[in-house]
Design a protein around this motif. Structure first.
Motif, PDB file in Angstrom:
ATOM      1  N   TYR A 164       0.834  -1.206   0.000  1.00 51.83           N
ATOM      2  CA  TYR A 164       0.000   0.000   0.000  1.00 51.83           C
ATOM      3  C   TYR A 164       0.867   1.253   0.000  1.00 51.83           C
ATOM      4  CZ  TYR A 164      -3.078   3.731   1.452  1.00 51.83           C
ATOM      5  OH  TYR A 164      -3.735   4.936   1.512  1.00 51.83           O
ATOM      6  N   GLU A 165       1.892   1.259   0.824  1.00 55.51           N
ATOM      7  CA  GLU A 165       2.771   2.416   0.900  1.00 55.51           C
ATOM      8  C   GLU A 165       3.513   2.652  -0.410  1.00 55.51           C
ATOM      9  OE1 GLU A 165       3.712   2.128   5.719  1.00 55.51           O
ATOM     10  OE2 GLU A 165       5.120   1.281   4.254  1.00 55.51           O
ATOM     11  N   MET A 166       3.773   1.583  -1.153  1.00 56.72           N
ATOM     12  CA  MET A 166       4.472   1.692  -2.429  1.00 56.72           C
ATOM     13  C   MET A 166       3.556   2.184  -3.546  1.00 56.72           C
ATOM     14  SD  MET A 166       6.532  -1.929  -2.193  1.00 56.72           S
ATOM     15  CE  MET A 166       7.301  -1.846  -3.805  1.00 56.72           C
ATOM     16  N   THR A 167       2.258   1.866  -3.446  1.00 61.69           N
ATOM     17  CA  THR A 167       1.353   2.084  -4.579  1.00 61.69           C
ATOM     18  C   THR A 167       0.182   3.028  -4.301  1.00 61.69           C
ATOM     19  OG1 THR A 167      -0.066   0.194  -4.000  1.00 61.69           O
ATOM     20  CG2 THR A 167       1.861  -0.246  -5.395  1.00 61.69           C
ATOM     21  N   GLY A 168      -0.269   3.090  -3.048  1.00 62.99           N
ATOM     22  CA  GLY A 168      -1.466   3.867  -2.734  1.00 62.99           C
ATOM     23  C   GLY A 168      -2.757   3.120  -3.002  1.00 62.99           C
ATOM     24  N   ALA A 169      -2.663   1.882  -3.462  1.00 64.57           N
ATOM     25  CA  ALA A 169      -3.850   1.062  -3.730  1.00 64.57           C
ATOM     26  C   ALA A 169      -4.151   0.158  -2.543  1.00 64.57           C
ATOM     27  CB  ALA A 169      -3.635   0.207  -4.976  1.00 64.57           C
ATOM     28  N   SER A 170      -5.421  -0.131  -2.308  1.00 65.21           N
ATOM     29  CA  SER A 170      -5.780  -1.149  -1.326  1.00 65.21           C
ATOM     30  C   SER A 170      -5.191  -2.483  -1.767  1.00 65.21           C
ATOM     31  CB  SER A 170      -7.291  -1.258  -1.193  1.00 65.21           C
ATOM     32  OG  SER A 170      -7.837  -0.068  -0.664  1.00 65.21           O
ATOM     33  N   VAL A 171      -4.835  -3.318  -0.798  1.00 68.33           N
ATOM     34  CA  VAL A 171      -4.112  -4.561  -1.097  1.00 68.33           C
ATOM     35  C   VAL A 171      -4.824  -5.744  -0.455  1.00 68.33           C
ATOM     36  CG1 VAL A 171      -1.908  -5.767  -0.938  1.00 68.33           C
ATOM     37  CG2 VAL A 171      -1.946  -3.261  -1.117  1.00 68.33           C
ATOM     38  N   LEU A 172      -5.081  -6.770  -1.263  1.00 71.27           N
ATOM     39  CA  LEU A 172      -5.635  -8.025  -0.755  1.00 71.27           C
ATOM     40  C   LEU A 172      -4.578  -9.103  -0.964  1.00 71.27           C
ATOM     41  CD1 LEU A 172      -8.266  -9.403   0.387  1.00 71.27           C
ATOM     42  CD2 LEU A 172      -8.682 -10.145  -1.970  1.00 71.27           C
ATOM     43  N   VAL A 173      -3.889  -9.477   0.122  1.00 67.27           N
ATOM     44  CA  VAL A 173      -2.910 -10.560   0.052  1.00 67.27           C
ATOM     45  C   VAL A 173      -3.665 -11.871   0.209  1.00 67.27           C
ATOM     46  CG1 VAL A 173      -0.894 -11.622   1.117  1.00 67.27           C
ATOM     47  CG2 VAL A 173      -1.043  -9.133   0.943  1.00 67.27           C
ATOM     48  N   LYS A 174      -3.677 -12.659  -0.850  1.00 69.89           N
ATOM     49  CA  LYS A 174      -4.445 -13.903  -0.846  1.00 69.89           C
ATOM     50  C   LYS A 174      -3.676 -15.013  -0.125  1.00 69.89           C
ATOM     51  CE  LYS A 174      -4.555 -13.634  -5.282  1.00 69.89           C
ATOM     52  NZ  LYS A 174      -4.796 -13.804  -6.742  1.00 69.89           N
ATOM     53  N   GLY A 175      -4.391 -15.788   0.655  1.00 68.65           N
ATOM     54  CA  GLY A 175      -3.751 -16.783   1.507  1.00 68.65           C
ATOM     55  C   GLY A 175      -3.715 -18.189   0.967  1.00 68.65           C
ATOM     56  N   GLY A 176      -4.009 -18.369  -0.310  1.00 74.42           N
ATOM     57  CA  GLY A 176      -4.092 -19.717  -0.859  1.00 74.42           C
ATOM     58  C   GLY A 176      -2.811 -20.521  -0.794  1.00 74.42           C
ATOM     59  N   HIS A 177      -1.651 -19.844  -0.786  1.00 71.70           N
ATOM     60  CA  HIS A 177      -0.375 -20.542  -0.737  1.00 71.70           C
ATOM     61  C   HIS A 177       0.105 -20.794   0.692  1.00 71.70           C
ATOM     62  CE1 HIS A 177      -0.287 -19.287  -4.952  1.00 71.70           C
ATOM     63  NE2 HIS A 177       0.705 -20.134  -5.132  1.00 71.70           N
ATOM     64  N   SER A 178      -0.682 -20.399   1.682  1.00 74.69           N
ATOM     65  CA  SER A 178      -0.304 -20.657   3.073  1.00 74.69           C
ATOM     66  C   SER A 178      -0.615 -22.107   3.436  1.00 74.69           C
ATOM     67  CB  SER A 178      -1.037 -19.698   4.010  1.00 74.69           C
ATOM     68  OG  SER A 178      -2.442 -19.907   3.920  1.00 74.69           O
ATOM     69  N   GLY A 180      -2.175 -25.034   6.431  1.00 72.31           N
ATOM     70  CA  GLY A 180      -3.193 -25.180   7.463  1.00 72.31           C
ATOM     71  C   GLY A 180      -4.575 -25.354   6.870  1.00 72.31           C
ATOM     72  N   ASP A 181      -5.546 -25.618   7.745  1.00 69.18           N
ATOM     73  CA  ASP A 181      -6.914 -25.905   7.319  1.00 69.18           C
ATOM     74  C   ASP A 181      -7.677 -24.645   6.923  1.00 69.18           C
ATOM     75  OD1 ASP A 181      -6.492 -28.594   7.835  1.00 69.18           O
ATOM     76  OD2 ASP A 181      -7.224 -28.451   9.900  1.00 69.18           O
ATOM     77  N   ILE A 182      -7.194 -23.480   7.364  1.00 72.74           N
ATOM     78  CA  ILE A 182      -7.870 -22.213   7.072  1.00 72.74           C
ATOM     79  C   ILE A 182      -6.990 -21.363   6.153  1.00 72.74           C
ATOM     80  CG2 ILE A 182      -8.863 -20.102   8.030  1.00 72.74           C
ATOM     81  CD1 ILE A 182     -10.415 -22.612   8.745  1.00 72.74           C
ATOM     82  N   SER A 183      -7.586 -20.850   5.108  1.00 70.59           N
ATOM     83  CA  SER A 183      -6.908 -19.919   4.210  1.00 70.59           C
ATOM     84  C   SER A 183      -7.483 -18.529   4.451  1.00 70.59           C
ATOM     85  CB  SER A 183      -7.123 -20.333   2.753  1.00 70.59           C
ATOM     86  OG  SER A 183      -6.631 -19.357   1.863  1.00 70.59           O
ATOM     87  N   THR A 184      -6.626 -17.580   4.792  1.00 69.93           N
ATOM     88  CA  THR A 184      -7.088 -16.238   5.153  1.00 69.93           C
ATOM     89  C   THR A 184      -6.509 -15.196   4.208  1.00 69.93           C
ATOM     90  OG1 THR A 184      -7.259 -16.857   7.487  1.00 69.93           O
ATOM     91  CG2 THR A 184      -7.201 -14.500   6.971  1.00 69.93           C
ATOM     92  N   ASP A 185      -7.390 -14.412   3.594  1.00 71.46           N
ATOM     93  CA  ASP A 185      -6.973 -13.273   2.790  1.00 71.46           C
ATOM     94  C   ASP A 185      -6.923 -12.040   3.692  1.00 71.46           C
ATOM     95  OD1 ASP A 185      -7.130 -15.050   0.711  1.00 71.46           O
ATOM     96  OD2 ASP A 185      -8.872 -14.133  -0.251  1.00 71.46           O
ATOM     97  N   ILE A 186      -5.910 -11.212   3.496  1.00 68.97           N
ATOM     98  CA  ILE A 186      -5.710 -10.021   4.314  1.00 68.97           C
ATOM     99  C   ILE A 186      -5.887  -8.777   3.442  1.00 68.97           C
ATOM    100  CG2 ILE A 186      -4.113  -8.715   5.756  1.00 68.97           C
ATOM    101  CD1 ILE A 186      -4.949 -11.338   7.018  1.00 68.97           C
ATOM    102  N   LEU A 187      -6.817  -7.916   3.825  1.00 68.46           N
ATOM    103  CA  LEU A 187      -7.033  -6.653   3.122  1.00 68.46           C
ATOM    104  C   LEU A 187      -6.490  -5.504   3.960  1.00 68.46           C
ATOM    105  CD1 LEU A 187      -8.419  -4.867   0.876  1.00 68.46           C
ATOM    106  CD2 LEU A 187     -10.440  -4.848   2.367  1.00 68.46           C
TER     107      LEU A 187
END
Length: 262
Positions: A164-178, A180-187
């Motif tokens: 976000y600091e680099m671009t000014g755009a909102s960021v959704l880091v997708k958790g599919g490559h993490s 465990g049993d839960i995949s969490t996306d971070i906005l």
């Protein structure tokens, strides 16, 4: 009026990803989809055999043809491949004041083919992402962009803020490559974090998942949803598409794009 959504991306001859996945998603979302095709790929569920980059002049002609007549309420980008294409796409978005831009910074295919030239990464970050509403990198892409190794949700938060600091755009880091049993996306939207957890679905039929998610978010934005609503609804759609997925070919199978259509 039917919401209009533009995809700016590359084809997938195997039908599972790229422009093909985007247009299927637009149909499922009941929006009117248009396409600016920037390159052609010869690929299937196992490999990307070759990539043919289209001339920038022809890419520009596609943009002009759509915007001079139909217009668009949102746009999403997928595989853009080169610095020249990224620069041209950025200029066209600016020329036509396109809003609700979702940038999926596609870098590597599921079959480990490079879909963004190494010398184009800085152009993606410093040009296209700076006019985006939302960028949707997966964990490996987030690590490349942010230079932060991601091993936890805390790391994902740090990477999202850095991007976000680099671009000014909102960021959704997708958790599919993490793991465990839960995949969490971070906005991260510049002021606060939001988490979107979901049960991990054990399947190999995930070809075009990133394309489909970003196309769905762009569709909901075009339909008047805010960013939180668009991401939440898009995640429900992609979860259903994965749950109802099916084998297609010898490698990564296909999502069920039309699972929710009655």
């Amino acid at each position: 009026m039917v919401p209009r959504v533009m995809t700016v991306a590359s084809t997938d001859s195997g039908g599972g990803a790229g422009v093909m996945a985007d247009l299927k998603t637009f149909t499922a979302m009941k929006v009117f989809g248009t396409a600016v095709i920037v390159s052609l790929t010869a690929q299937n569920s196992v490999t990307v055999k070759s990539i043919y980059e289209l001339p920038v002049s022809f890419i520009n002609d596609q943009f002009d043809a759509i915007m001079d007549d139909i217009g668009t309420d949102s746009a999403k980008t997928g595989m853009l491949y080169s610095e020249e294409i990224i620069s041209a796409v950025t200029e066209k978005f600016q020329q036509y004041n396109v809003t609700n831009i979702v940038v999926d910074p596609v870098m590597i295919s599921k079959t480990n083919a490079r879909l963004l030239k190494e010398d184009a990464v800085s152009s993606m970050v410093n040009k296209l992402m700076k006019i985006a509403t939302l960028v949707t990198p997966n964990i490996p892409e987030s690590e490349v962009i942010s230079s932060i190794k991601i091993h936890s949700i805390g790391d994902a938060r740090i990477a999202a803020k850095r991007i976000y600091e680099m671009t000014g755009a909102s960021v959704l880091v997708k958790g599919g490559h993490s793991h465990g049993d839960i995949s969490t996306d971070i906005l991260y939207d510049g002021s606060e974090y939001s988490e979107f957890p979901g049960a991990r679905i054990d399947t190999r039929n995930t070809h075009g998942t990133g394309d489909t998610l970003s196309a769905s978010i762009a569709s909901y934005l075009a339909s008047g949803m805010n960013l939180q609503q668009a991401i939440s609804l898009a995640r429900k759609y992609i979860e259903g598409a994965i749950k109802n997925s099916f084998p297609m070919g010898k490698g990564y199978g296909s999502l069920s794009h039309f699972w929710a259509i009655k």
